[in-house]
Design an enzyme around this catalytic site. Sequence first.
Site, mmCIF file in Angstrom:
data_model
loop_
_atom_site.group_PDB
_atom_site.id
_atom_site.type_symbol
_atom_site.label_atom_id
_atom_site.label_comp_id
_atom_site.label_asym_id
_atom_site.label_seq_id
_atom_site.Cartn_x
_atom_site.Cartn_y
_atom_site.Cartn_z
ATOM 1 N N GLY A 89 0.787 -1.226 0.000
ATOM 2 C CA GLY A 89 0.000 0.000 0.000
ATOM 3 C C GLY A 89 0.815 1.270 0.000
ATOM 4 O O GLY A 89 0.306 2.350 0.245
ATOM 5 N N MET B 277 2.533 2.828 -2.506
ATOM 6 C CA MET B 277 2.319 3.731 -3.620
ATOM 7 C C MET B 277 1.069 3.265 -4.351
ATOM 8 O O MET B 277 0.966 2.129 -4.771
ATOM 9 C CB MET B 277 3.547 3.720 -4.516
ATOM 10 C CG MET B 277 4.686 4.419 -3.787
ATOM 11 S SD MET B 277 6.292 4.165 -4.493
ATOM 12 C CE MET B 277 6.770 2.638 -3.763
#
Length: 908
Positions: A112, A114
């Site tokens: 989680g 990017m």
Amino acid sequence: METLTENQLSVYSFGNKKADGSRDMKNLLGGKGANLAEMSRIGIPVPPGFTITTEVCTQYNQDGKEAVIERIEPEVRDAITRIEETMGATFGDDENPLLISVRSGARVSMPGMMDTVLNLGLNDESIKGVIKMTGNDRFAWDSYRRFIQMYSSVVMGLKPESKDDLDPFEEIIDHLKDKRRIEHDTQFTVQDLQDLVYDFKDIVKKRTGKPFPSNPWDQLWGAILAVFDSWNGDRAIYYRKMHGYPEDWGTAVNVQAMVFGNMGEDSGTGVCFTRDAGTGENKFNGEYLINAQGEDVVAGVRTPQQITLLGSQRWAELAQVSEEERAENYPSLEELMPNIYKELFEYQNKLETHYQDMQDMEFTIQQGKLWILQTRNGKRTGAAMVKIAMDLLKEGLIDEKTALMRIEPNKLNELLHPIFDPDALAEAEVIAQGLPASPGAATGQIVFFADEANKYKNSILVRVETSPEDVEGMNVAKGIVTARGGMTSHAAVVARGIGKCCVSGAGALKINYKTRTLKVGDHEYHEGDWISINGSTGNILEGKVGTKEPELSGEFAELMKLSDGYAQMEVRTNADTPKDAEIARSFGAKGIGLTRTEHMFFEVDRIKAMREMILADTVKGRKQALKELLPMQRGDFEGIFRAMKGYPVTVRLLDPPLHEFVPHQLATQKELADDLHISLASVKSKVAELEEFNPMLGHRGCRLGNTYPEITEMQAQAILEAALNLKKEGIITKPEIMVPLVGTVEEFRQQKEIIDNTAQEVFKKRKDTVEYSVGTMIEVPRAALVADEIAEIADFFSFGTNDLTQMTFGYSRDDSGKFLPIYLEKGILKADPFEVLDQKGVGQLIELGTKRGRSTRPDLKVGICGEHGGEPSSVGFCQTVDMNYVSCSPYRVPIARVAAAQAAIAQK
Ligand code: ADP
Ligand code: MG
Ligand code: MG
């Protein structure tokens, strides 16, 4: 740093059972990209796409946007054309548009970190094409509104304005739901979705001052650059720091044809694991949602369903859902789409065998066709790490060395934390039940915001759900609870990754961020209230629940045995008390590498005698006080020797500066004066006399024993008498007496003489003898340099790397807090040298000291007893200089045992 050369590809295509890249190219293609390529190669159906390399990201950070676009644009265009050919659709076309996703992917997965942009390529024109092609205008508008939402947030930076604000888009959605009196996204009409698209575009224009980009190529470049930028976002930087990943790795960008899980009841999306990431059990498991896209499962907005029937039934039991309701509303994929399930099961088998490790996979079903979107070695808890490695070994998938090398020694820490005491647990009151998302025991005070996790020493972060912004706080908290989300929610995945206890999806919790309260039934909890959570059962418990020491058993014990078979160095412990010695023994310590004698003097009944000794003006006075201390010391040593049952014990003579023992407050000084029947003034003047400008370099270590030989005499006597007493009990101890802070051979020689003379006296008096040895710590750089001389008379060396680091760097350990954090931040130092041994500098002294020492005494026993003895990379170094043992704190013994085995394997 490497830069791109003319003939090096910047873009690697995959799809259609072919690929330019492969699994071995993680550094260049990132983990996601390398595995997409690999899956394509081995015939797993992945949507076609391409990966822009991490080197392009590095170049972007150096040379900027223009240079990079110019360089990669032709390759990107070609690669898009290849996707178009495979998919039979055209990017940016109005009639038959190709839609794509843009995904980040560094060489290691950062969950989680990017965000991904899905459905890219949609605009007011191309949506018409999508509607025409699919005949499904609901799906088309749903995809479009998702796209605007994701793109605006990820690429254009449209985020909630403050922490208790809602996401602006979620706010619009909630508003519309209220207006339409509906509960779920799925209940929106086509018109609703259309309205959302226009409202979304409006708010983008209002908030950013820019219209939402409609040209697909602009959209694409915006997204690619946003992925590169995210490498230097706060979240990514924090995550890199937390794991020690270097900045110059960069991230790759994956561009891939969209497949749609939101095309109706025959579509869906999910995540699955080839084994249980919490416990390590060999049980295929996972979660999915029908008619959903991308992160819907992880986001925890709808209750995800279990993939296997068994998992589904287990879930229903925990969630207190009846079997009828489960079968009706939450059937497993196994029941609902048996053929897809079968196919998925085959792929998971194939992938686990191919990668020879537990896989974490993402999949999407589009109108009855299964696509795999990602596979990676799954993150797992410490317990699962151990079990999976040992199971894969037993299953014959990997060999012993591979199994050992699979262990991240530091992650064993999780298994060494206290667990709930079964008795206390039986008595505890269960407040609520959630899912056992990440095993472990945690007790702490409730906080509701991740950035407030450090408000209490022990905090439990309680959230509706977590998001990537929360990772820092999740790391600080002792445990995590969420009201929403399943076993693969963000909270669950991150918690397992960092080995934090987590209970997710505790639906009974009503959390109110504004009032900072948590309601369960009629009971209300406030911020700061104590709760306990059991990540192994999903129970949330009232108040503080008692804990107990963990045990080495099952696969963990097997792993330890396996390690010992490969390790060449022994692992000892640093222990000052019988209790510590016992814990260390239960963790497999093969002796004590350091017993600090000074700690024994701080206890209430002894400090007085100690102070009397220090304040004495004459040898006679000192001897008198030492006589009182002797039996206490002897008792301490007996306890430790007994706990070690014959294993070697190294005892260090008194080391710290004496002023640490005298009182510095007026009241206690007065008390002492009264006790000793001397004047307050003389206490004060003696204390002042002991004051040093540079205590770390002052009157301490063997400088004490050399100026006050009677201290060494007393300690040697206590040690040897204790050994003699134990001999009578049948426990043979061979004490190793260690002289600290030696810098010249003469300092050592004179101490050794005192010890040997004392031994003769003790043996004569007792008419009995024990074997003992006398050695020294090597912690003053000079000692390492003249090690050959010292070894002529010393039986052993123990590298005291705390002091050795302090003196080699010239950093005062007690003052380094003022500058070390800044040095680390600025990159002047890569790691704190007091935590991770500085192999380059301090390491040279260790290597040289060992070699020179063994040049005059080939059988010289060499060990390490600094903090570094339990730090895996430092343990690795100790192997390279051929040490006999490492010594570390009791709780790090198992870690050092594995690290020692790994070091031996790596050296071959
Ligand atoms: P993360 O690294 O956070 O897992 P991903 O890039 O894997 O991010 O993607 C986020 C979600 O979007 C995942 O559920 C993934 O399966 C889904 N997704 C990504 N690309 C596509 C695609 N081309 N088609 C359908 N779903 C996709
Ligand atoms: Mg993913
Ligand atoms: Mg020291």
